[in-house]
Design a protein around this motif. Structure first.
Motif, PDB file in Angstrom:
ATOM      1  N   LEU A  31      31.157  43.334  41.097  1.00 42.28           N
ATOM      2  CA  LEU A  31      32.054  43.499  39.960  1.00 42.28           C
ATOM      3  C   LEU A  31      31.916  44.900  39.360  1.00 42.28           C
ATOM      4  O   LEU A  31      32.901  45.563  39.063  1.00 42.28           O
ATOM      5  CB  LEU A  31      31.762  42.425  38.911  1.00 42.28           C
ATOM      6  CG  LEU A  31      32.635  42.379  37.682  1.00 42.28           C
ATOM      7  CD1 LEU A  31      34.113  42.293  38.048  1.00 42.28           C
ATOM      8  CD2 LEU A  31      32.229  41.204  36.801  1.00 42.28           C
ATOM      9  N   GLN A  32      30.688  45.356  39.216  1.00 42.06           N
ATOM     10  CA  GLN A  32      30.447  46.714  38.712  1.00 42.06           C
ATOM     11  C   GLN A  32      31.076  47.743  39.643  1.00 42.06           C
ATOM     12  O   GLN A  32      31.730  48.691  39.186  1.00 42.06           O
ATOM     13  CB  GLN A  32      28.942  46.988  38.608  1.00 42.06           C
ATOM     14  CG  GLN A  32      28.256  46.304  37.468  1.00 42.06           C
ATOM     15  CD  GLN A  32      26.779  46.625  37.481  1.00 42.06           C
ATOM     16  OE1 GLN A  32      26.022  46.024  38.231  1.00 42.06           O
ATOM     17  NE2 GLN A  32      26.371  47.585  36.676  1.00 42.06           N
ATOM     18  N   ALA A  33      30.891  47.579  40.939  1.00 39.72           N
ATOM     19  CA  ALA A  33      31.418  48.533  41.917  1.00 39.72           C
ATOM     20  C   ALA A  33      32.937  48.604  41.850  1.00 39.72           C
ATOM     21  O   ALA A  33      33.521  49.693  41.872  1.00 39.72           O
ATOM     22  CB  ALA A  33      30.960  48.147  43.327  1.00 39.72           C
ATOM     23  N   VAL A  34      33.596  47.458  41.742  1.00 39.99           N
ATOM     24  CA  VAL A  34      35.059  47.415  41.675  1.00 39.99           C
ATOM     25  C   VAL A  34      35.555  48.139  40.427  1.00 39.99           C
ATOM     26  O   VAL A  34      36.501  48.932  40.492  1.00 39.99           O
ATOM     27  CB  VAL A  34      35.555  45.952  41.706  1.00 39.99           C
ATOM     28  CG1 VAL A  34      37.000  45.839  41.297  1.00 39.99           C
ATOM     29  CG2 VAL A  34      35.350  45.361  43.089  1.00 39.99           C
ATOM     30  N   LEU A  35      34.925  47.886  39.293  1.00 37.33           N
ATOM     31  CA  LEU A  35      35.359  48.517  38.048  1.00 37.33           C
ATOM     32  C   LEU A  35      35.085  50.018  38.047  1.00 37.33           C
ATOM     33  O   LEU A  35      35.910  50.813  37.594  1.00 37.33           O
ATOM     34  CB  LEU A  35      34.684  47.841  36.856  1.00 37.33           C
ATOM     35  CG  LEU A  35      35.076  46.381  36.619  1.00 37.33           C
ATOM     36  CD1 LEU A  35      34.212  45.763  35.527  1.00 37.33           C
ATOM     37  CD2 LEU A  35      36.543  46.265  36.276  1.00 37.33           C
ATOM     38  N   ASP A  69      29.778  31.913  40.403  1.00 38.00           N
ATOM     39  CA  ASP A  69      30.963  31.968  41.252  1.00 38.00           C
ATOM     40  C   ASP A  69      31.175  33.346  41.879  1.00 38.00           C
ATOM     41  O   ASP A  69      31.975  33.493  42.801  1.00 38.00           O
ATOM     42  CB  ASP A  69      32.216  31.570  40.458  1.00 38.00           C
ATOM     43  CG  ASP A  69      32.207  30.106  40.060  1.00 38.00           C
ATOM     44  OD1 ASP A  69      31.488  29.315  40.698  1.00 38.00           O
ATOM     45  OD2 ASP A  69      32.914  29.758  39.098  1.00 38.00           O
ATOM     46  N   LEU A  70      30.475  34.368  41.374  1.00 35.08           N
ATOM     47  CA  LEU A  70      30.565  35.707  41.950  1.00 35.08           C
ATOM     48  C   LEU A  70      29.692  35.777  43.201  1.00 35.08           C
ATOM     49  O   LEU A  70      28.648  35.133  43.279  1.00 35.08           O
ATOM     50  CB  LEU A  70      30.093  36.763  40.948  1.00 35.08           C
ATOM     51  CG  LEU A  70      30.973  36.965  39.727  1.00 35.08           C
ATOM     52  CD1 LEU A  70      30.244  37.812  38.694  1.00 35.08           C
ATOM     53  CD2 LEU A  70      32.291  37.611  40.116  1.00 35.08           C
ATOM     54  N   GLU A  71      30.141  36.563  44.175  1.00 39.16           N
ATOM     55  CA  GLU A  71      29.364  36.732  45.398  1.00 39.16           C
ATOM     56  C   GLU A  71      28.085  37.516  45.112  1.00 39.16           C
ATOM     57  O   GLU A  71      28.060  38.389  44.251  1.00 39.16           O
ATOM     58  CB  GLU A  71      30.189  37.447  46.460  1.00 39.16           C
ATOM     59  CG  GLU A  71      31.317  36.596  46.993  1.00 39.16           C
ATOM     60  CD  GLU A  71      32.092  37.280  48.097  1.00 39.16           C
ATOM     61  OE1 GLU A  71      31.641  38.325  48.611  1.00 39.16           O
ATOM     62  OE2 GLU A  71      33.159  36.759  48.436  1.00 39.16           O
ATOM     63  N   PHE A  72      27.046  37.205  45.842  1.00 38.88           N
ATOM     64  CA  PHE A  72      25.749  37.845  45.676  1.00 38.88           C
ATOM     65  C   PHE A  72      25.772  39.222  46.325  1.00 38.88           C
ATOM     66  O   PHE A  72      26.050  39.345  47.519  1.00 38.88           O
ATOM     67  CB  PHE A  72      24.666  36.973  46.310  1.00 38.88           C
ATOM     68  CG  PHE A  72      23.273  37.432  46.041  1.00 38.88           C
ATOM     69  CD1 PHE A  72      22.604  37.014  44.901  1.00 38.88           C
ATOM     70  CD2 PHE A  72      22.632  38.290  46.907  1.00 38.88           C
ATOM     71  CE1 PHE A  72      21.306  37.433  44.645  1.00 38.88           C
ATOM     72  CE2 PHE A  72      21.336  38.717  46.662  1.00 38.88           C
ATOM     73  CZ  PHE A  72      20.678  38.275  45.526  1.00 38.88           C
ATOM     74  N   ASP A  79      35.542  39.768  47.257  1.00 36.71           N
ATOM     75  CA  ASP A  79      35.356  38.706  46.267  1.00 36.71           C
ATOM     76  C   ASP A  79      36.636  38.568  45.438  1.00 36.71           C
ATOM     77  O   ASP A  79      37.003  39.480  44.695  1.00 36.71           O
ATOM     78  CB  ASP A  79      34.166  39.043  45.365  1.00 36.71           C
ATOM     79  CG  ASP A  79      33.774  37.905  44.441  1.00 36.71           C
ATOM     80  OD1 ASP A  79      34.604  37.013  44.211  1.00 36.71           O
ATOM     81  OD2 ASP A  79      32.635  37.921  43.960  1.00 36.71           O
ATOM     82  N   PRO A  80      37.341  37.429  45.544  1.00 36.22           N
ATOM     83  CA  PRO A  80      38.589  37.265  44.795  1.00 36.22           C
ATOM     84  C   PRO A  80      38.398  37.311  43.281  1.00 36.22           C
ATOM     85  O   PRO A  80      39.295  37.743  42.559  1.00 36.22           O
ATOM     86  CB  PRO A  80      39.123  35.903  45.254  1.00 36.22           C
ATOM     87  CG  PRO A  80      38.004  35.228  45.946  1.00 36.22           C
ATOM     88  CD  PRO A  80      37.039  36.267  46.382  1.00 36.22           C
ATOM     89  N   LEU A  81      37.254  36.904  42.783  1.00 34.43           N
ATOM     90  CA  LEU A  81      37.001  36.980  41.337  1.00 34.43           C
ATOM     91  C   LEU A  81      36.898  38.428  40.865  1.00 34.43           C
ATOM     92  O   LEU A  81      37.335  38.751  39.759  1.00 34.43           O
ATOM     93  CB  LEU A  81      35.723  36.227  40.969  1.00 34.43           C
ATOM     94  CG  LEU A  81      35.878  34.747  40.673  1.00 34.43           C
ATOM     95  CD1 LEU A  81      34.534  34.134  40.325  1.00 34.43           C
ATOM     96  CD2 LEU A  81      36.872  34.498  39.578  1.00 34.43           C
ATOM     97  N   CYS A  82      36.351  39.296  41.693  1.00 35.66           N
ATOM     98  CA  CYS A  82      36.265  40.716  41.330  1.00 35.66           C
ATOM     99  C   CYS A  82      37.665  41.312  41.224  1.00 35.66           C
ATOM    100  O   CYS A  82      37.943  42.097  40.322  1.00 35.66           O
ATOM    101  CB  CYS A  82      35.432  41.476  42.343  1.00 35.66           C
ATOM    102  SG  CYS A  82      33.675  41.102  42.262  1.00 35.66           S
ATOM    103  N   GLU A  83      38.548  40.935  42.132  1.00 38.33           N
ATOM    104  CA  GLU A  83      39.923  41.432  42.082  1.00 38.33           C
ATOM    105  C   GLU A  83      40.639  40.884  40.848  1.00 38.33           C
ATOM    106  O   GLU A  83      41.383  41.602  40.176  1.00 38.33           O
ATOM    107  CB  GLU A  83      40.681  41.047  43.354  1.00 38.33           C
ATOM    108  CG  GLU A  83      42.107  41.504  43.380  1.00 38.33           C
ATOM    109  CD  GLU A  83      42.290  43.023  43.345  1.00 38.33           C
ATOM    110  OE1 GLU A  83      43.420  43.458  43.058  1.00 38.33           O
ATOM    111  OE2 GLU A  83      41.327  43.777  43.585  1.00 38.33           O
TER     112      GLU A  83
END
Length: 93
Positions: A31-35, A69-72, A79-83
């Motif tokens: 999530l951090q990487a995507v943002l 629910d986030l991938e490790f 990861d669809p939640l990150c998107e």
């Protein structure tokens, strides 16, 4: 949200594989990487709500989910939640 926004990533403690309940950041890496790839500054903030992840912009929660629910690990690309979180930040204003 324009590039270079400050996103507060608030996260609570959770139990992993029978270990004690603690604040862990392993599931937040993607999530951090995507943002950050979108040019946002990400500030981690611990909260006391178990299993919770919240993204806060301008004092408003724009996205939340269960941390389990986030991938490790990883880069968050698959990861669809990150998107979903990335889009929530882009639409926030």
């Amino acid at each position: 949200m324009p590039k270079d926004a400050v996103v507060y990533l608030r996260y609570g403690p959770y139990s992993a594989v029978g270990l004690s309940v603690e604040h862990r950041t392993f599931r937040l890496e993607g999530l951090q990487a995507v943002l950050m790839r979108d040019g946002h500054e990400v500030i981690l903030e611990k909260i006391e709500n178990w299993n919770v992840v919240e993204l806060v912009l301008n004092g408003e929660v724009v996205f939340w989910c269960n941390i389990k629910d986030l991938e490790f690990g990883g880069d968050g690309k698959l990861d669809p939640l990150c998107e979903e979180a990335r889009l929530a930040v882009l639409k926030a204003y």
